[in-house]
Design an enzyme around this catalytic site. Structure first.
Site, PDB file in Angstrom:
ATOM      1  CG  HIS A  19      -1.770   0.831   1.391  1.00  0.00           C
ATOM      2  ND1 HIS A  19      -1.316   2.013   1.903  1.00  0.00           N
ATOM      3  CD2 HIS A  19      -3.421   0.687   0.915  1.00  0.00           C
ATOM      4  CE1 HIS A  19      -3.012   3.223   2.043  1.00  0.00           C
ATOM      5  NE2 HIS A  19      -3.832   2.497   1.643  1.00  0.00           N
ATOM      6  CG  ASP A  69       0.671  -2.813   6.138  1.00  0.00           C
ATOM      7  OD1 ASP A  69      -0.040  -2.306   6.917  1.00  0.00           O
ATOM      8  OD2 ASP A  69       0.581  -1.826   5.120  1.00  0.00           O
ATOM      9  CD  GLN A  98      -7.289  -4.333   4.702  1.00  0.00           C
ATOM     10  OE1 GLN A  98      -7.831  -5.139   5.086  1.00  0.00           O
ATOM     11  NE2 GLN A  98      -6.823  -3.362   3.274  1.00  0.00           N
ATOM     12  CE  LYS A 126      -7.111  -0.323   5.885  1.00  0.00           C
ATOM     13  NZ  LYS A 126      -8.243   0.366   5.103  1.00  0.00           N
ATOM     14  CB  CYS A 130      -3.818   2.952  -2.079  1.00  0.00           C
ATOM     15  SG  CYS A 130      -4.814   4.484  -1.191  1.00  0.00           S
TER      16      CYS A 130
END
Ligand code: C6P
Length: 407
Positions: free
Chosen positions: A122, A199, A202, A225, A365
């Site tokens: 991302h 990261d 998600q 999220k 993104c």
């Protein structure tokens, strides 16, 4: 197994029609909806406990501080972090990664050092390192992908070497759904004497998760999220790493002493939380974690695997439709990006919306990934705890309609 009908009762926003159809919300990778428990936590905080934290002696200030710090402990428990003081609240995952780029990168990296990322990142795990490269003259290196949308581990292995200081990778791709083999990557990274930033924007919301099992040294993710409010992110740092770093932003709450000749810093995590934080939303984030824990993360994962499998089977059966990313639903999360011959993704999303189906279309993104896939954009459906199989029927109907319109 999740009781989806009961879960849906907790989400007021789902009970509406959009363009004359029941809302089908399949844009969960962008942001999830919020259960009544989270909305109520916000209202209750403002109606009963609103005060600034860490400053006041009075009862409301103490209550607000206690609830804010309680969420820090919940976050630590949720990700399996041994010490709640290693949890820093930021605005979002993006700010958490920028914090590391500034507070760790500026202090520790010199010209010629290398940071390794991948082309499935991302933008929030690309641009902060490009900015650091401009500031410090470091070299940014990009791992490629296999034809089925997995990280090319041979390529990654070849990039990690004596100059590598940081490997910063996404756990689960927001476009391909790919779940990367993070423990193996952490092993390769640590063998080279480098640090590993994960990261988890998600993955933390959708997978049973333990920082220890990932081997990460830094972890970044966002509340919004994972059923929580916008405006709250998390940075976690392994054992003492945050303590060794200088501050990111300066101001109130992050200092120990301030003198004319200079200042000294508060201990972590406060050193990294300058100014009045997003108190209400952090507290409501605690309610989101309670909610996910009550469902249990293995059940959340099982539910999303079933929906993803079903969606892939149904979508693959549509002539002219291509799905990006690994075929195996166990190798991916609940994100399905697809293209339909002769239908631009933006038209696809517009027609889906006319059916009440919310999907995302665009580059997500992830422009490096779009370039690799050879497309300007994709359509993307992504799932959460309140989605049900009938909603995939609605998506398929919308796709069939779009195909007719553009035939
Ligand atoms: N992806 C999507 O629709 P923020 O915006 O800071 O909360 O999260 C940034 C981010 C970082 N990493 C990954 C893997 C992400 O998916 C995101 C956010 C959203 O895919 C918004 S672009």
């Amino acid at each position: 197994m999740l009781d989806v009908a009961r879960i849906r009762e907790d989400f007021p926003i789902l009970h509406q029609e959009v363009n004359g159809h029941p809302l089908v919300y399949l844009d969960n990778a962008a942001t999830t909806q919020k259960p009544r428990q989270v909305i109520n936590a916000l209202v209750r905080y403002y109606e009963t406990n609103n005060a600034n934290i860490h400053r006041g002696i009075h009862t409301l200030a103490q209550r607000a501080t206690e609830e804010y710090e309680d969420t820090r402990r919940k976050v630590a428990r949720f990700i399996g972090a041994p010490n709640a003081n290693d949890i820093v609240f930021t605005r979002n995952a993006t700010e958490a990664i920028n914090l590391v780029a500034h507070a760790w990168g500026d202090q520790n990296l010199v010209e010629g050092d290398e940071v390794v990322i991948s082309i499935m990142e991302h933008h929030s795990n690309i641009v902060p390192w490009q900015l650091l490269a401009q500031r410090k003259g470091i070299r940014l290196r990009f791992a490629g992908l296999t034809p089925d949308g997995r990280l090319d581990m041979d390529c990654l292995r070849g990039l990690i070497g004596p100059k590598t200081r940081l490997v910063s990778l996404v756990h689960m791709s927001n476009v391909l759904g790919t779940i990367n083999p993070v423990a193996e990557i952490a092993g390769m990274t640590h063998a080279a004497g480098a640090l590993f930033l994960l990261d988890g924007a998600q993955s933390v919301p959708h997978l049973p998760f333990s920082v220890d099992e990932t081997g990460a040294d830094f972890l970044a993710f966002s509340s919004h999220k994972m059923l929580g409010p916008t405006g709250v992110g998390v940075l976690w740092g392994r054992d003492g790493l945050l303590q060794q770093m200088g501050p990111f932003l300066g101001g109130g709450d992050m200092i120990a002493t301030v003198r004319e000749e200079g200042s000294t810093w508060a201990d972590v995590p406060h050193k990294f939380e300058a100014g009045t934080p997003n108190i209400a939303d952090v507290i409501a984030f605690g309610a989101a974690i309670d909610y996910l824990e009550s469902l249990t993360m293995p059940a959340v994962r099982e539910h999303e695997i079933a929906l993803t499998s079903l969606a892939m089977d149904r979508l693959e059966a549509i002539p002219g439709l291509t799905i990006h990313g690994p075929r195996d639903p166990l190798a991916r999360g609940g994100v399905v990006s697809f293209e339909v011959d002769r239908v631009h993704p933006h038209d696809m999303a517009t027609i889906a919306d006319s059916h009440g189906v919310a999907i995302r279309a665009g580059h997500h993104c992830a422009q490096l990934l779009m370039r690799h896939l050879g497309v300007p954009a994709t359509s993307r459906a992504s799932f959460s705890v309140y989605n049900e199989p009938g909603e995939i029927d609605a998506l398929v109907e919308a796709i069939e309609h779009a195909k007719q319109v553009f035939a």
